[in-house]
Design an enzyme around this catalytic site. Structure first.
Site, PDB file in Angstrom:
ATOM      1  N   ARG A 167       0.844  -1.203   0.000  1.00 20.18           N
ATOM      2  CA  ARG A 167       0.000   0.000   0.000  1.00 20.18           C
ATOM      3  C   ARG A 167       0.872   1.243   0.000  1.00 20.18           C
ATOM      4  O   ARG A 167       0.595   2.209  -0.697  1.00 20.18           O
ATOM      5  CB  ARG A 167      -0.940  -0.007   1.204  1.00 20.18           C
ATOM      6  CG  ARG A 167      -2.268  -0.694   0.976  1.00 20.18           C
ATOM      7  CD  ARG A 167      -2.138  -2.125   0.462  1.00 20.18           C
ATOM      8  NE  ARG A 167      -3.417  -2.809   0.412  1.00 20.18           N
ATOM      9  CZ  ARG A 167      -3.977  -3.456   1.443  1.00 20.18           C
ATOM     10  NH1 ARG A 167      -3.325  -3.586   2.598  1.00 20.18           N
ATOM     11  NH2 ARG A 167      -5.157  -4.012   1.315  1.00 20.18           N
ATOM     12  N   ASP A 196      -0.314  -6.634  -3.530  1.00 16.17           N
ATOM     13  CA  ASP A 196      -1.699  -6.334  -3.166  1.00 16.17           C
ATOM     14  C   ASP A 196      -2.364  -5.675  -4.364  1.00 16.17           C
ATOM     15  O   ASP A 196      -1.770  -5.585  -5.449  1.00 16.17           O
ATOM     16  CB  ASP A 196      -1.750  -5.432  -1.909  1.00 16.17           C
ATOM     17  CG  ASP A 196      -2.983  -5.738  -1.067  1.00 16.17           C
ATOM     18  OD1 ASP A 196      -4.112  -5.567  -1.578  1.00 16.17           O
ATOM     19  OD2 ASP A 196      -2.831  -6.179   0.091  1.00 16.17           O
ATOM     20  N   HIS A 270      -6.831  -9.697  -3.833  1.00 11.67           N
ATOM     21  CA  HIS A 270      -5.795  -8.664  -3.712  1.00 11.67           C
ATOM     22  C   HIS A 270      -4.846  -8.722  -4.907  1.00 11.67           C
ATOM     23  O   HIS A 270      -3.626  -8.574  -4.758  1.00 11.67           O
ATOM     24  CB  HIS A 270      -5.031  -8.808  -2.394  1.00 11.67           C
ATOM     25  CG  HIS A 270      -5.865  -8.442  -1.194  1.00 11.67           C
ATOM     26  ND1 HIS A 270      -6.133  -7.135  -0.840  1.00 11.67           N
ATOM     27  CD2 HIS A 270      -6.524  -9.194  -0.277  1.00 11.67           C
ATOM     28  CE1 HIS A 270      -6.900  -7.100   0.245  1.00 11.67           C
ATOM     29  NE2 HIS A 270      -7.160  -8.342   0.602  1.00 11.67           N
ATOM     30  N   GLU A 334      -9.730 -12.194   2.102  1.00 12.11           N
ATOM     31  CA  GLU A 334     -10.677 -11.262   1.493  1.00 12.11           C
ATOM     32  C   GLU A 334     -10.869 -11.450  -0.013  1.00 12.11           C
ATOM     33  O   GLU A 334     -10.996 -10.481  -0.751  1.00 12.11           O
ATOM     34  CB  GLU A 334     -10.233  -9.811   1.756  1.00 12.11           C
ATOM     35  CG  GLU A 334     -10.173  -9.463   3.224  1.00 12.11           C
ATOM     36  CD  GLU A 334      -9.732  -8.033   3.483  1.00 12.11           C
ATOM     37  OE1 GLU A 334     -10.282  -7.418   4.392  1.00 12.11           O
ATOM     38  OE2 GLU A 334      -8.824  -7.536   2.785  1.00 12.11           O
ATOM     39  N   TRP A 400      -6.452 -13.936  11.762  1.00 14.69           N
ATOM     40  CA  TRP A 400      -6.564 -12.471  11.856  1.00 14.69           C
ATOM     41  C   TRP A 400      -7.961 -12.002  12.193  1.00 14.69           C
ATOM     42  O   TRP A 400      -8.140 -10.961  12.808  1.00 14.69           O
ATOM     43  CB  TRP A 400      -6.062 -11.791  10.584  1.00 14.69           C
ATOM     44  CG  TRP A 400      -6.958 -11.889   9.365  1.00 14.69           C
ATOM     45  CD1 TRP A 400      -7.020 -12.917   8.491  1.00 14.69           C
ATOM     46  CD2 TRP A 400      -7.885 -10.897   8.886  1.00 14.69           C
ATOM     47  NE1 TRP A 400      -7.916 -12.647   7.497  1.00 14.69           N
ATOM     48  CE2 TRP A 400      -8.473 -11.396   7.702  1.00 14.69           C
ATOM     49  CE3 TRP A 400      -8.265  -9.624   9.323  1.00 14.69           C
ATOM     50  CZ2 TRP A 400      -9.422 -10.701   6.966  1.00 14.69           C
ATOM     51  CZ3 TRP A 400      -9.208  -8.923   8.582  1.00 14.69           C
ATOM     52  CH2 TRP A 400      -9.777  -9.451   7.420  1.00 14.69           C
ATOM     53  N   TYR A 425      -3.552  -5.285  15.474  1.00 10.47           N
ATOM     54  CA  TYR A 425      -3.518  -4.506  14.239  1.00 10.47           C
ATOM     55  C   TYR A 425      -2.954  -3.120  14.522  1.00 10.47           C
ATOM     56  O   TYR A 425      -3.636  -2.248  15.041  1.00 10.47           O
ATOM     57  CB  TYR A 425      -4.929  -4.467  13.613  1.00 10.47           C
ATOM     58  CG  TYR A 425      -5.079  -5.600  12.631  1.00 10.47           C
ATOM     59  CD1 TYR A 425      -4.631  -6.870  12.972  1.00 10.47           C
ATOM     60  CD2 TYR A 425      -5.585  -5.402  11.353  1.00 10.47           C
ATOM     61  CE1 TYR A 425      -4.703  -7.922  12.072  1.00 10.47           C
ATOM     62  CE2 TYR A 425      -5.675  -6.447  10.448  1.00 10.47           C
ATOM     63  CZ  TYR A 425      -5.226  -7.699  10.813  1.00 10.47           C
ATOM     64  OH  TYR A 425      -5.286  -8.729   9.912  1.00 10.47           O
ATOM     65  N   THR A 475      -0.574  -0.588   5.750  1.00 11.97           N
ATOM     66  CA  THR A 475      -0.093   0.782   5.543  1.00 11.97           C
ATOM     67  C   THR A 475      -0.972   1.658   4.647  1.00 11.97           C
ATOM     68  O   THR A 475      -0.491   2.645   4.101  1.00 11.97           O
ATOM     69  CB  THR A 475       1.340   0.776   4.976  1.00 11.97           C
ATOM     70  OG1 THR A 475       1.334   0.064   3.731  1.00 11.97           O
ATOM     71  CG2 THR A 475       2.323   0.139   5.930  1.00 11.97           C
TER      72      THR A 475
END
Ligand code: TNX
Length: 536
Positions: A167, A196, A270, A334, A400, A425, A475
């Site tokens: 990021r 990502d 991602h 995700e 996570w 986190y 980030t």
């Protein structure tokens, strides 16, 4: 030069900065050693001090590290005075089955005449050196190490930080500094998030467009005048990547500090940056040619063609030549399945592969990668979504979304690493001030310290599957290296102690933390200076 650098701890008579109450107090070691007993007197460290190495110790490496550290942080020039008396010796020795025992363990015994650090392996000797550095205290006549006996070894084998370099990009010099500071916390895993939606940061020789295209993006939002390239009239691209040479250097550097770098290549979601570079990897016929610059979960997935699996295996083949560590992280988080659901081609592939639903396709995907990594002698680790549709036979699960993933992994005999949001986190704010950066939620140093790495939800017998703990620095909202430091420290000190020390002692930790903050100053590391719980 031999003088203490900027920001070295003040002598007690020095300035009244809240950080200057140094020295004179007893040892303030973070993470706390398993066992420590104070002796009497102190060992004076300086130009008369000689380093001595027992059989089999790599004195060049260890001595070079320690001498450099002492010099750079406190201006102490070890063994420079020439005429060395025999008594002023720091000795490192390997002792098979030594008293500290166990991997990474060490013992340290200091007296006014001598310091002896012993360990069963070089990692233990290294940590003995780190403890020695933390024992330094400045007195009127110079630096001393108090007489003390320490027996120390870690609670967990995996004590990690994850750094998201996708990021936002941090230059290799910063990664090096980050490694240095991690090592001084006895942290031993740097999980490096390299790909990502918003970037692909790792040079892959076979697929140069991954970094030629995938490492650069047009910044989101209106561009400031300074960000417009006068040659083109367009906004300058934001980005950067790590060449394979950068990576080899960093891996070796980390290794010399007992840190294993676990690279992450995120799949099947991602994936937008990779797809912008190589559109054939996409599910969509006409994917966006742009690397996205905004945050959130993107719908773009890799397709399930043989050619795409081949691509990913080619990428992983280069990854394993660059990163010699045991674990390779393949993400898995995700991956919203809408594109797979809507694609006739993917649905046809699912029938061919015998996958009943999209979760089973993801499971097939990850198993394929595991088979490949196993053939290279490595172990696969992924985010807890890899449990969905069936876990690959030898996979390790990084939990996570709370610790449910860890509970499920351990129950089925799989290893797991605990890195749950919200507590671990570190993109969340460290305390509640209107100016502190990060996400709105707060995770204080006390919250982090209170994290239980042996949760009751996992039976005592299954807890052997808990490899350890890790905090994650995503980030999206951490744009600069200085801000990475601010968000990482001192919370990293809390997770280091959770991962290393056998028992919790918040009162003791917060007292020792003041010494840690002084060390950050000496190291020129930014930190969030408010180790207080949120005021009520
Ligand atoms: C979820 S945690 C993500 C990341 C984001 C993070 C933001 C995980 C495996 N995936 O892509 O950066 O939330 O907190």
């Amino acid at each position: 030069g031999g003088s203490p650098g900027n920001g070295s701890p003040q002598s007690p008579s020095g300035s009244e900065s809240p950080l200057s109450r140094t020295a004179i107090e007893g040892p303030r070691i973070i993470p706390a050693p398993r066992k420590m007993e104070a002796g009497t007197g102190a060992f004076a460290v300086g130009g008369n001090t000689r380093l001595e190495f027992g059989d089999g110790v790599d004195g060049e490496r260890l001595g070079g590290y320690l001498t450099g550290l002492f010099q750079e942080t406190y201006g102490i020039g070890l063994g420079t005075a020439g005429n060395v008396p025999d008594s002023n010796v720091i000795r490192f020795e390997l002792t098979a089955g030594g008293s500290a025992g166990g991997p990474e363990g060490y013992s340290l015994a200091s007296s006014p005449s001598r310091i002896v650090i012993s360990a069963a392996d070089s990692r233990g000797l290294f940590y003995g050196a780190v403890t020695l550095w933390q024992l330094l205290s400045k007195q009127q006549g110079g630096f001393v190490v108090p007489a003390v006996t320490i027996e120390d070894s870690p609670r967990f084998a995996w004590r990690g930080l994850m750094l998201d370099s996708a990021r936002h990009y941090q230059p290799p010099e910063f990664i090096r500094k980050f490694i240095d500071v991690m090592a001084l916390h006895k942290l031993n895993v740097l999980h490096w998030h390299l790909t990502d939606d918003q970037a692909w940061r790792l040079e892959i020789k076979k697929y140069p467009r991954l970094t030629e295209v995938g490492a650069w993006r047009v910044p989101a939002g209106p561009a400031a005048a300074a960000d417009i390239d006068p040659a083109t009239g367009k906004p300058r691209l934001y980005g950067g990547f790590y060449s394979q040479e950068d990576v080899r250097d960093l891996v070796a550097y980390a290794r010399s500090r007992n840190i294993s770098i676990v690279p992450e290549i995120d799949m099947p979601g991602h994936a937008s940056a990779a797809i912008a570079a190589y559109p054939k990897l996409a599910v969509l016929d006409r994917p966006s040619p742009d690397v996205p610059a905004d945050w959130g979960v993107y719908p773009n997935l890799f397709n399930a063609e043989e050619a795409t699996f081949q691509f990913l295996e080619d990428v992983l083949a280069e990854v394993v030549t660059l990163f010699p560590g045991e674990y390779i992280h393949v993400g898995g988080d995700e991956a919203v399945k809408d594109q797979w659901k809507a694609s006739r081609r993917v649905q046809a592939r699912m029938r061919e592969l015998g996958a009943k639903d999209e979760h089973e396709l993801q499971s097939y995907f990850i198993r394929r990668m595991e088979t490949f990594l196993t053939s290279k002698g490595r172990r696969l680790i992924g985010w807890d979504e890899i449990l969905e549709g069936g876990l690959a036979p030898n996979a390790t699960v990084m939990s996570w979304r709370g610790i449910d993933g860890a509970v499920a992994a351990a129950a089925s005999g799989h290893d797991t690493v605990l890195s749950p949001q919200p507590t671990l986190y570190f993109d969340r704010r460290p305390f509640d001030t209107p100016t502190s950066p990060g996400r709105v939620e707060i995770s204080t140093v006390e919250n982090v310290y209170a994290f239980d790495p042996a949760p009751a939800a996992i039976s005592e017998e299954q807890r052997k599957h808990i490899l350890g703990v890790q905090a994650n620095l995503w980030t999206e909202h951490i744009r600069t290296p200085a801000r990475v430091e601010f968000m990482a420290f001192p919370r990293a000190a809390a997770i280091a102690e959770v991962g290393w020390s056998p028992t919790k002692d918040w009162a003791g930790f917060s007292e020792r933390l003041s010494a840690q903050l002084e060390r950050y100053q000496v190291l020129d590391v930014r930190f969030a200076e408010a180790p207080m719980p949120r005021p009520v």
